[in-house]
Design an enzyme around this catalytic site. Structure first.
Site, PDB file in Angstrom:
ATOM      1  N   CYS A 146      39.068  30.619  35.896  1.00 14.84           N
ATOM      2  CA  CYS A 146      37.688  30.150  36.033  1.00 14.84           C
ATOM      3  C   CYS A 146      36.783  30.898  35.063  1.00 14.84           C
ATOM      4  O   CYS A 146      37.174  31.872  34.441  1.00 14.84           O
ATOM      5  CB  CYS A 146      37.201  30.335  37.464  1.00 14.84           C
ATOM      6  SG  CYS A 146      37.027  32.057  37.950  1.00 14.84           S
ATOM      7  N   HIS A 198      34.031  32.618  28.459  1.00 17.50           N
ATOM      8  CA  HIS A 198      33.972  33.346  27.185  1.00 17.50           C
ATOM      9  C   HIS A 198      32.630  33.066  26.504  1.00 17.50           C
ATOM     10  O   HIS A 198      31.964  33.969  26.024  1.00 17.50           O
ATOM     11  CB  HIS A 198      35.079  32.899  26.228  1.00 17.50           C
ATOM     12  CG  HIS A 198      36.462  32.989  26.794  1.00 17.50           C
ATOM     13  ND1 HIS A 198      37.467  32.129  26.442  1.00 17.50           N
ATOM     14  CD2 HIS A 198      37.006  33.846  27.686  1.00 17.50           C
ATOM     15  CE1 HIS A 198      38.561  32.438  27.096  1.00 17.50           C
ATOM     16  NE2 HIS A 198      38.315  33.472  27.859  1.00 17.50           N
ATOM     17  N   ARG A 223      45.311  42.781  34.228  1.00 23.17           N
ATOM     18  CA  ARG A 223      45.160  42.654  32.780  1.00 23.17           C
ATOM     19  C   ARG A 223      45.366  44.005  32.114  1.00 23.17           C
ATOM     20  O   ARG A 223      44.807  45.009  32.525  1.00 23.17           O
ATOM     21  CB  ARG A 223      43.777  42.107  32.443  1.00 23.17           C
ATOM     22  CG  ARG A 223      43.696  41.602  31.031  1.00 23.17           C
ATOM     23  CD  ARG A 223      42.667  40.492  30.960  1.00 23.17           C
ATOM     24  NE  ARG A 223      42.594  39.951  29.620  1.00 23.17           N
ATOM     25  CZ  ARG A 223      41.800  40.438  28.684  1.00 23.17           C
ATOM     26  NH1 ARG A 223      41.041  41.468  28.937  1.00 23.17           N
ATOM     27  NH2 ARG A 223      41.783  39.892  27.486  1.00 23.17           N
TER      28      ARG A 223
HETATM   29  S1  SF4 Z   1      34.407  33.078  40.682  1.00 21.57           S
HETATM   30 FE1  SF4 Z   1      36.396  32.200  40.123  1.00 21.57          FE
HETATM   31  S2  SF4 Z   1      37.877  33.321  41.423  1.00 21.57           S
HETATM   32 FE2  SF4 Z   1      35.819  33.601  42.341  1.00 21.57          FE
HETATM   33  S3  SF4 Z   1      35.562  31.954  43.843  1.00 21.57           S
HETATM   34 FE3  SF4 Z   1      34.697  31.220  41.915  1.00 21.57          FE
HETATM   35  S4  SF4 Z   1      36.372  30.087  40.923  1.00 21.57           S
HETATM   36 FE4  SF4 Z   1      37.298  31.403  42.498  1.00 21.57          FE
END
Ligand code: SF4
Lengths: 71, 491
Positions: free
Chosen positions: B62, B195, B96
């Site tokens: 995301c 990004h 990471r």
């Molecule tokens: S920020 Fe990303 S990981 Fe967190 S709830 Fe939203 S989509 Fe899911």
């Protein structure tokens, strides 16, 4: 009226870049491209055309300009 | 398996698509293509950066992961606050491998996961108070942190908290840079927009700090920035060593093993060297427009690409650098030649399939080719058109290219193409290993690395050999399913 970044590539050709659309094309023709004005109808490598009122004196590239799509 | 013809590859795509319902088939067909090197632009043949198809498994992340984990995460002397519930940070960043020099908790904070840990009451009454309190707490715990970023998770955007105003108030109060980043996970179709948002926040909150001020920084004509090298497994260190050896001065590493101060003074460089085009081309374009600083892409995977890249970089400078490049190329030739001599006979002719993130699907092709291997299929999780334009030329004719490939498709392609090695991420790893395919994680270098530069190439070659020629793959098939010795002899 997309906002377009115009810059030169390594070969010195002008590139037409719309970030929102991921469109990066070489500009193949510009209607007015003289020492005192730049602009008018701009044709891209894929055949699309855009319009901008000629700017004088010509802008320094890279720069961000607002173009109008020509139908 | 012998190389496939165009037609065979095309048929394979049709075969794989056949199981989908009509609508899904139409949609997915646009994301798969047979490579054609004569093309200049990819957009007629492949569609990318679109919403993933519901109902199939995608391995995208995301926007929050793109900003918190990728672009901001490696900046080591700032604390990155995951603003929202506790889970996002764990899953997007803790695995990471962006390495950093320093002492954790004193001058580096990359391995520390900080979150405001939203509860129901924060959703109902807003989380601004909690955010303020967390700055006070962090100031006490880590007084040496140089700044903070606030990385919004989904709920923050949904309830409409004003993280910008909190940041401004707190910046005034504690006198440190605080960057609010509006990277809620629901924005965009993948981590790619994250990004972009992170780049914009660097543009708006970090770069302007020194513009027009005399900061007493002495520049040289050889100053460069390394952009978008994330120091996975230490990648940026051999890259930097090479660049310094040819005579350049690296004044900022953004973000791999980088600091806030480096980002601020990066405006003084003469050239931006851009490693991952996808994730930081936005800031390069901005710096070119605002500071007149040109940028160029480069690739330090494998000796062939290193040579090309270093020569291309030298073109931008005077003879001092050009001579430096030639000297470096000559110096390292015996080193990499020994690596090639040792591993090429063991790897020659092997087929590889890749499916990775933003630049590796095309950047590492050269390194495989240096070892005599061939990449027969490649694809990106979150690339855009311009990435595919750059890929077409790197890949052989009639090879397979897939965008945002689904778990089912990748599985089906692999079963058909039967590559000798697969390079992808953790989400694919165990599936393919259980199927008996040698597999390397190419996001995290499978806990190895660095792979950049000449030193990295030696490690890369060793790792590929170690995986591909590992005797364990023969043991995966149950004994009664293996061909009997008599059959093997007959064959
Ligand atoms: S920020 Fe990303 S990981 Fe967190 S709830 Fe939203 S989509 Fe899911």
């Amino acid at each position: 009226m997309p906002s377009v970044m115009v810059r030169r590539n390594d070969e010195g050709k002008l590139l037409f870049y719309i970030a929102k659309k991921d469109l990066e094309e070489v500009i193949t023709a510009v209607e007015h491209d003289t020492t005192d004005a730049w602009g008018g109808t701009v044709t891209l490598g894929d055949g699309e055309t855009f319009y901008i009122d000629p700017i004088s004196p010509p802008p320094a590239f890279p720069t961000t300009l607002r173009f109008r799509r020509v139908e | 398996m012998a190389a496939m013809t165009r037609e065979e590859t095309q048929n394979l795509i049709q075969e794989v698509l056949a199981v989908y319902p009509e609508k899904a088939k139409k949609d997915r067909a646009k994301h798969l293509m047979v490579n054609d090197q004569s093309l200049d632009v990819a957009k007629k043949c492949i569609t990318s950066n679109r919403k993933s198809l519901p109902g199939v498994m995608t391995i995208r992340g995301c926007a929050y992961a793109g900003s918190r984990g990728v672009c901001w995460g490696p900046i080591k002397d700032m604390i990155h606050i995951s603003h929202g519930p506790v889970g996002c940070g764990m899953y997007s960043t803790m695995g990471r491998r962006h390495y950093a020099n320093g002492t954790t908790g004193v001058d580096i904070f990359t391995t520390i996961n900080v979150t405001t840990d939203f509860q129901e009451k924060d959703i109902v009454f807003g989380g601004d108070k909690k955010l303020k309190a967390s700055f006070d707490e962090l100031e006490k715990l880590f007084p040496l942190a140089k700044g903070y970023t606030v990385q919004s998770e989904c709920p923050v955007g949904l309830i409409g908290d004003d993280i910008e105003s909190v940041s401004k108030v707190k910046t005034a109060e504690i006198g440190k840079t605080i960057v609010p980043v509006r990277c809620e996970g629901f924005r965009g179709v993948s981590q790619s927009l994250g990004h972009h948002i992170a780049n914009d926040s660097i543009r708006d909150w970090v770069l302007p700090t020194r513009v027009g001020k005399d900061d007493g920084f002495t520049t040289t004509p050889y100053d460069v920035n390394i952009l978008a090298d994330y120091n996975i497994g230490g990648d940026i260190w051999p890259s930097r060593m090479l660049l310094e050896e040819i005579g350049l001065r690296v004044i900022a590493q953004i973000p791999g093993d980088g600091t806030l101060m480096e980002m601020e003074k990066s405006i003084h460089a003469k050239l931006n060297l851009l490693h991952c085009y996808r994730s930081m081309n936005y800031i390069s374009r901005h710096m070119e427009e605002t500071f007149g600083m040109p940028w160029m892409e480069y690739n330090l995977f494998g000796p062939t690409k290193i040579e090309q890249s270093l020569r291309a970089i030298a073109e931008r400078f005077d003879d001092k650098i050009k001579d430096g490049v030639e000297a470096v190329l000559a110096k390292y030739k015996p080193q990499w030649q020994a690596v090639v001599d040792k591993y090429r006979p063991r790897l020659e002719g092997k087929k590889v399939m890749l499916y990775v993130g933003g630049l590796r699907p095309r950047h590492i092709i050269g390194a495989y080719e240096d070892l005599g291997m061939e990449v027969v299929g490649t694809g990106y999780e979150f690339a855009h058109n311009d990435d595919y334009d750059r890929t077409i030329k790197e890949m052989g004719g009639a090879t397979l290219i897939y965008d945002d490939v689904t778990a089912y498709e990748l599985d089906a392609f692999v079963k058909k193409i039967k590559p000798d090695l697969i390079g992808s991420g953790i989400k694919e790893k165990y599936q393919f290993q259980k199927m008996g395919f040698p597999f390397r994680q190419m996001h995290s270098w499978d806990y190895s690395g660095p792979y950049h530069g000449y030193d990295g190439f030696a490690i890369f070659a060793r790792d590929m050999d170690m995986t591909l020629n590992n005797p364990c793959w023969k043991e995966i098939k149950a004994p009664w399913l293996r061909p009997s010795p008599a059959e093997t002899q007959a064959a």
